[in-house]
Motif scaffolding. Structure first.
Motif, PDB file in Angstrom:
ATOM      1  N   ARG A  97      -3.021  -4.546  -1.763  1.00 13.71           N
ATOM      2  CA  ARG A  97      -3.390  -5.753  -0.683  1.00 13.71           C
ATOM      3  C   ARG A  97      -4.538  -6.279  -1.504  1.00 13.71           C
ATOM      4  NH1 ARG A  97      -7.271  -6.327   2.456  1.00 13.71           N
ATOM      5  NH2 ARG A  97      -7.991  -4.366   2.498  1.00 13.71           N
ATOM      6  N   LEU A  98      -5.224  -4.759  -2.288  1.00 11.92           N
ATOM      7  CA  LEU A  98      -6.621  -5.999  -3.224  1.00 11.92           C
ATOM      8  C   LEU A  98      -6.784  -5.246  -4.287  1.00 11.92           C
ATOM      9  CD1 LEU A  98      -9.631  -4.868  -0.400  1.00 11.92           C
ATOM     10  CD2 LEU A  98      -8.343  -7.005  -1.499  1.00 11.92           C
ATOM     11  N   ARG A 118     -15.580  -4.690  -2.121  1.00  7.84           N
ATOM     12  CA  ARG A 118     -14.563  -4.522  -1.119  1.00  7.84           C
ATOM     13  C   ARG A 118     -14.465  -5.131   0.608  1.00  7.84           C
ATOM     14  NH1 ARG A 118     -12.661   0.741  -2.991  1.00  7.84           N
ATOM     15  NH2 ARG A 118     -12.485   1.321  -0.759  1.00  7.84           N
ATOM     16  N   ALA A 121     -14.960  -8.914   0.080  1.00  9.59           N
ATOM     17  CA  ALA A 121     -13.875  -9.658   0.328  1.00  9.59           C
ATOM     18  C   ALA A 121     -13.111 -10.064   1.394  1.00  9.59           C
ATOM     19  CB  ALA A 121     -12.872  -9.333  -1.239  1.00  9.59           C
ATOM     20  N   ASP A 125     -10.801 -14.517  -0.367  1.00  8.14           N
ATOM     21  CA  ASP A 125      -9.143 -14.464  -1.518  1.00  8.14           C
ATOM     22  C   ASP A 125     -10.498 -12.971  -2.198  1.00  8.14           C
ATOM     23  OD1 ASP A 125      -7.889 -16.957  -0.429  1.00  8.14           O
ATOM     24  OD2 ASP A 125      -8.867 -18.188  -1.556  1.00  8.14           O
ATOM     25  N   GLY A 126     -11.322 -12.838  -2.123  1.00  5.31           N
ATOM     26  CA  GLY A 126     -12.140 -11.891  -3.238  1.00  5.31           C
ATOM     27  C   GLY A 126     -13.097 -11.846  -2.957  1.00  5.31           C
ATOM     28  N   ASP A 143      -7.345 -10.802  -3.339  1.00  7.10           N
ATOM     29  CA  ASP A 143      -6.308 -10.354  -2.311  1.00  7.10           C
ATOM     30  C   ASP A 143      -4.975 -10.835  -3.815  1.00  7.10           C
ATOM     31  OD1 ASP A 143      -4.400 -11.428  -1.606  1.00  7.10           O
ATOM     32  OD2 ASP A 143      -6.159 -11.023   0.094  1.00  7.10           O
ATOM     33  N   SER A 145      -2.028 -11.122  -3.449  1.00  8.64           N
ATOM     34  CA  SER A 145      -1.229 -12.487  -2.444  1.00  8.64           C
ATOM     35  C   SER A 145      -1.433 -13.919  -3.275  1.00  8.64           C
ATOM     36  CB  SER A 145      -0.906 -12.384  -1.389  1.00  8.64           C
ATOM     37  OG  SER A 145      -2.065 -12.726  -0.467  1.00  8.64           O
ATOM     38  N   ARG A 146      -3.127 -13.632  -2.925  1.00  7.98           N
ATOM     39  CA  ARG A 146      -3.775 -15.073  -3.183  1.00  7.98           C
ATOM     40  C   ARG A 146      -3.479 -15.248  -4.533  1.00  7.98           C
ATOM     41  NH1 ARG A 146      -3.300 -19.014  -1.816  1.00  7.98           N
ATOM     42  NH2 ARG A 146      -6.186 -19.221  -1.661  1.00  7.98           N
TER      43      ARG A 146
END
Length: 195
Positions: A97-98, A118, A121, A125-126, A143, A145-146
């Motif tokens: 996920r991260l 973390r 975030a 997005d981070g 992230d 997925s981002r």
């Protein structure tokens, strides 16, 4: 979705250590092997990811680590931080996920630093560490997925500046504490940290 990973894992945190630079201002030495307080810079970096499910080191397999890690080199080698980060992500066994990213020459970044990143975030997005002048350092979490959404094609990754990759993302800045933002770019930087 990244074609290298068939299905994302739910949750999880993984780390990518960037250790493939040229170290031009240190006579081309392998920075990962440089010692601080009796331990290699690579071991210090891997320690920052004590909470990670897995760690990938992007750089030559020249230094043994206390924790098992996966070594990989981007193709072609020395492609810069974007190529290194994305090669590292592609090498992970499962999509986290991260994903955390850390330059091997930032030995004062710890597991506590990564936990703060973390936390910062969450809902973004981070998050990246910033120094006293507000400059983003090569220590952060994204992230996954981002990151996948903004990833450029393979040809564009090589030599791409990290700030260009990250520009479309909503990133939190986390102020460095103490010497967290110090990187070892020169032998005098190393001496200062040893002092």
């Amino acid at each position: 979705m990244n074609p290298h990973h068939p299905a994302p894992a739910t949750g999880g945190f993984a780390g990518v250590v960037l250790a493939g630079g040229t170290a031009a201002r240190m006579d081309g030495v392998d920075k990962a092997s440089v010692e601080l307080a009796g331990r290699s810079l690579l071991d210090h970096a891997v320690d920052a990811f004590v909470d990670a499910d897995e760690v990938v080191v992007v750089g030559p397999d020249t230094v043994r680590t206390a924790r098992p890690v996966t070594f990989v080199v981007e193709d072609p080698p020395r492609g810069g931080p974007v190529a290194g980060l994305l090669t590292g992500v592609d090498t992970l066994l499962r999509v986290p996920r991260l994903v955390g990213v850390l330059a091997v020459d930032m030995p004062r970044v710890t597991a506590a630093t990564m936990r703060r990143l973390r936390e910062a975030a969450a809902g973004r997005d981070g998050a990246f560490l910033v120094d006293g002048d507000g400059r983003r350092q090569l220590a952060g979490v994204l992230d996954a997925s981002r990151l996948d959404v903004v990833r450029p094609g393979r040809e564009a990754q090589h030599g791409m500046a990290l700030h260009r990759l990250l520009a479309p993302l909503d990133l939190a800045g986390v102020a460095a504490s103490g010497e967290e933002a110090v990187d070892v770019d020169t032998w005098s930087d190393l001496r200062d940290l040893r002092g």
